[in-house]
Design a protein around this motif. Structure first.
Motif: not given
Lengths: 230, 230, 230, 230, 230, 230, 230, 230
Positions: H76-97
């Motif tokens: 609700q805060t971000a007002r973002i909806l994410r649908i699906g399950r594949n995205w939880k498995k994806r992985k890009i190395p590195g850290l975003i602060y």
């Protein structure tokens, strides 16, 4: 909202040392904060013995908080909520004179007044003394000259601080308001007028920022004991 | 320029009936016109018995025209050139009071004065009466109240017309000037202030448009005989 | 200019009571004034025993005045001319700390410094302490905390006053400068940043208005003796 | 609101001498004022024998006031409430012609009309005469030429006053409206057009300020007896 | 410049297929290009048999190019240079009527005219027909109605296209100019007016873009043979 | 200047640790700095073994510095001066592709290129590939896809980064330029376009800030070794 | 509303000759008009045998009108109501291609389509062909090249018309939309981009003005028979 | 709506190749899209095996979609909806602060966080570290220096990225927010500040565009393998 809805939020980092650094505590900006966020902040501040001032707080949210906290006071015009009892005992010497051009500028003038009181300042407020009836402005001259700081609040063409600035020697803090329409552009006209004042040494805060004007006044009153010495 | 350079231009269409329609003749806007264009226009107007007023004329060009036409008068501050002798005999009853906030606003105030004189109006001009020294403004009150129209000229925060508008009953024409710097944005600050005056019934012309203010004043003085009757 | 050229100008009305009303004398704004206008003003002020400060004065004009008046001092960077000897004896207790973000902001910082000195204030100036090297800002913290007023001068993103305002309790006067390019829009970016500072109680003057910031600081130092009493 | 909610407000300072100074009484700007504030103001003005005109008044509030005060009249389009009976007897000689470009500009044109009537002026109003059908504008030319003042109201590109200003000799007051969308920027486009009119001597009031245009017209009609004499 | 000064630049990529795609060749925008850059471009275009049109070219640079290339023609008012002889033989059927509000708008009107001619269009140009003398506008109505496209050029309040657009059925291309001062903001006032025209179906190009208006007109004349058919 | 003229200036505080903190040294912004200020800065930096890059340096000043320092190189188009020899040996892996829409955008594109080279980056620059000839943009696609960062430079409507951003996966840094006229408002049009790109993940620097774009690209290339790990 | 509330309104002046002058009838702008005003206008137009098109009509009002008039058709997305049957028989030869950048631009694209159809034009509409997926834009090239006019509709950075303008020879009318947020400033970003297009001969209408774009296209198709002859 | 109401809409053209071209799939911008439009888009994307992210989605619409699709998650805060399950498995190395200045900036910071996670990035978020309490900013320095990219989110005066940019070597993406009032002009103040940062190499996205900042960060992390080689 369904169960697959959630809100992830980091916890707040309050700045408890602000009073020692700046001479006033952290205040809470109410706009855009949820009731639960505000509750959390209040809890933590009150637990530390700090009174709470929330500015720009909607009446509905204020009403909810007032129900729970008996030592709270809300002003609908200024939209300010003050919680706690310690602030009533605080005292900073000096007088802040708040001059307001018109009746519709009152919410901003009162925001300044209530914030200053919360920090222990003595204030006087005069309304309806805009320059289109210059005799009304001039009739307050003696009072203004007795003050240590003048906060001059005006919307529309924002001329009040220029007239006052030419009449008094003390610091003058100009507060433009969003009162007006059309080319007032929500206070931009008044803001520009104040920044371009022909009276030297006027300083200016953001549109409708009665709160900020009070803080600037408090800084001035707080610094009464010359430090730079001689 | 070589011979394969040329300039193709249509001839001018002057509006000789403007005096009968509007109460004043076509005036010439000097900026952006070449010496040869101006010469051509002068020839045709003088041939018709119309005196010529050129506004916003650079000193160099004015100097060139003055050499040729002996009955011309150029004012460097106002940047106005007036050619001919008939205008000195014209007379419109009534008094235009021109109030100017600061010394640097003088070019605009003088543009108004010289234009009004050219059309036969009597004028009075007071300078340095800006609102930061409100006693100076107030000291001119009696003069202003004797006038039929007040033209109030100010740059920076443009507050002068608001104060005057609250003190006199006659029409007040506000002229913002580009005097100032930074957020004055070349007169936009003063313009906005005047458009948002808390004094009712102030009307405003373009930035630095002393000329237009004079024309508006002439329209008012010209319409002194009530037509709509009763 | 030919003999049919002339300039008609009303005489100046100086505001000799400004010192008694505002705590500082009338200063002369040099931009847009001719050498002869300036000469006239200087004569009249010096005749009354008032020293003269002319701000925003072009080097060529300054040079001409300096030739005649031996007790004058011109600073090319600040573009300020000071005439007379009395000002060197005046003394207002307290210290004004002037913090300047970058080297190119110096003209504005110096305008503040020289104006403050002219009124008898003690000043300290630190340059090159912009927030992109925050350690440089922090290294001046002790000095700033000793001051009675801080004037924070910055162009580009105008962040310096926000950082300082969160660190000191005394009044902070923010001066945006026109240093920058493109979307800095001649200082509008810095001005807006300062008006929207998240540090409470910052107040702001016009773009490049080092002079006005000094006047505001003088008002503060002048009001050190609490009048509103208690 | 709970009992720990309150509103602290200074009392109003009405400007009862405005009629003698400016030729019209203090009018009440309805926007941003509460019902109780308005009631209080009405009471005090009516008690002094002054009729009341409230501009920009929301229908709901108007409805509440009309219930109580039987001698009140509210116009929904103009959003103006007039209370009292004296104004119907007042009479200023002269005719104000109000020319309105389009149907959606009517609220502003009517605000001008009702304000002028309240002060005793005779008015005529023509609608739908915008310049995209120039024959409609020209068909009203005789009427306009009979008037003592023309108020020209237009939104969008704001061209109407330029055409009228080139056709009549009397004063022309241009009123930009917020009618339009996109780059009209709530009337800024029309405002700028009017300020830059190629017809000399047009003067301009704020966006949607039919009220102010009427006041300017009243000032003109009131000053019909030449004071500056000859 | 010393020998340790240099300039590194990639070579130009000209778009020789523009004529086949768009119906007109690549034109050269003169502003900001050095003489040597322009020479290089001319060489390559002329070598391909393409005539060259350079817009916004300073007289000094034009003069240098004209010395070398004998088949070049420069117009000082329009600041356009045309090189080659083929363009004089080209012919697109139809008439472009260029209506210009004032004398100072001529450079832009001529830029349109010379560009259109270069592409083989027949043009007519009328100057000084601004709406403040509406009879002058109306006197050209028959000519305008004979045209296939009208280009309406105006600065200041930019009202001309609105009046014309209500009178003719053909496409009307509005060109705002930077003629004016103060709140004209270098043509922004005229641009906004044209975008908000109450005459339906006016379309607008950039400020001072006589060149672009001509290109738009050429697109219209070029598309005279209905392709979408029916 | 006479002897009673002087300039009082604090000494510079250079930020020698910037390279260790940010990955590039302190660069010198040439605009608004005097020759003597620049000389002083150069001396101190070179003495510490740091090469010097001065951006936005006028040719006259550059010429003076080049005379003294033999290991300096000035590019007139980019207005960049580079002093010292160490920078030619530095090397950061990766390729920066600089895509420039038009010939007049070259100074900004070159500012980016020369700054990147000074820090050891390999660059490629393509000019004249603006979207009005989309085949030219597309013809560079393979090169762009080989790059690690693309810097897209464009004035006028600023569309180039949107097209590129939809075609490549690497970071795209958009640089608006002040190329254009009228409503381009010195690059504001291009800046706004880039900030509102429909291609996701474009980021933007200030108008004409080729220098800043290069720094952003260097930050990206410098961070090639994943630190946040996994 | 009580009985002492009323609304005084002049009657409408419709422009029935617009069709003969401009090639299309007077259309009704629905925004800001009351149901009763709209009813009155419809009655008078239908009585004259003119079909009615109302643009920018709220669904609620449309619903009320549809109930009464059976030959009406309302499109919720375009917010257009069309009443009458004659328009379906009208036919102007030629094809208008409407290219829309994104799904959220559809209301504006449909406003253009429905207006053009009402005047008898054949249209084709393609959506989702914004430049961030340039292959989608290019895939429509053949269709666009068959058209007589292209209307290119885009919000955000407004780049679509620039790409199309470089690919087709026919007239291109650019329509900026208010789609976007933040610095898109309700379509100002797209508007500026289109006015500064590097593709020559693009012309532009107001933000969200699909209606005006259709009118401009109709003017072009209507003028297909060369009048200026040869 | 009655039966004579209808909505005509072309079908959507989704860009399924975006992932291969840009490194992330097409995301759906929720604002201005109807539930039925969103449903249609979801169906088509999920059918192709693509997960769906909808940004700027109102809670009511989200709630409706969540009821149907069990594998959806709405914040609700971000007002973002994410649908699906594949995205939880994806992985890009590195850290975003992600560094956020104040509590009210959280919605934008979370929009960045959730978008980055959806693409497989690891993120850390710190809130309440604005520069008015510089010790709070500095206390996060070690974390920031471990990151591969920093996203700095701030409203009001937007100073946070300048301070961070002077302290870290990695890329810094600045996100202005619309938090503030008056002269913050809905985030324009913060945007301008960030574009004019005195810290070199900061790049900026649109106001409130947390989504775009995440995409820019993903482009950087995705390009970690040097392609331009050496």
């Amino acid at each position: 909202m369904k169960k697959n809805s959630r809100t992830e939020e980091p916890s707040f980092e309050l700045d408890f040392e602000r009073r020692s650094r700046c001479g006033f505590p952290e205040f809470i900006y109410g706009e855009g904060k949820s009731l639960s966020q505000l509750e959390q902040i209040c809890d933590r501040m009150l637990a530390r013995g700090e009174d709470v001032l929330i500015s720009r707080l909607a009446p509905e949210t204020a009403s909810r908080i007032c129900e729970i906290r008996k030592d709270s006071e809300y002003d609908q015009t200024a939209r300010i909520l003050r919680i706690g009892r310690n602030w009533k005992k605080r005292k900073i010497p000096g007088l802040i004179y708040i001059a307001s051009a018109g009746t519709t500028d009152l919410p901003v003038a009162l925001e300044a007044k209530l914030t200053a009181e919360f920090c222990g300042c003595r204030t006087e407020l005069a309304s309806d003394i805009g320059v289109a009836g210059i005799h009304r402005t001039l009739s307050k001259l003696d009072c203004m000259r007795r003050a240590d700081v003048v906060i001059a609040v005006a919307g529309m063409e924002g001329a009040l601080p220029s007239v006052i600035g030419g009449l008094v020697a003390c610091p003058v803090i100009a507060v433009p308001t969003s009162v007006g329409y059309g080319s007032s552009m929500n206070g931009i006209a008044a803001l520009l007028a104040m920044l371009n004042s022909c009276a030297s040494g006027i300083c200016v805060v953001n549109i409708d920022n009665g709160f900020g004007a009070a803080c600037a006044a408090i800084r001035i009153l707080n610094s009464k004991k010359t430090k730079g010495g001689d």
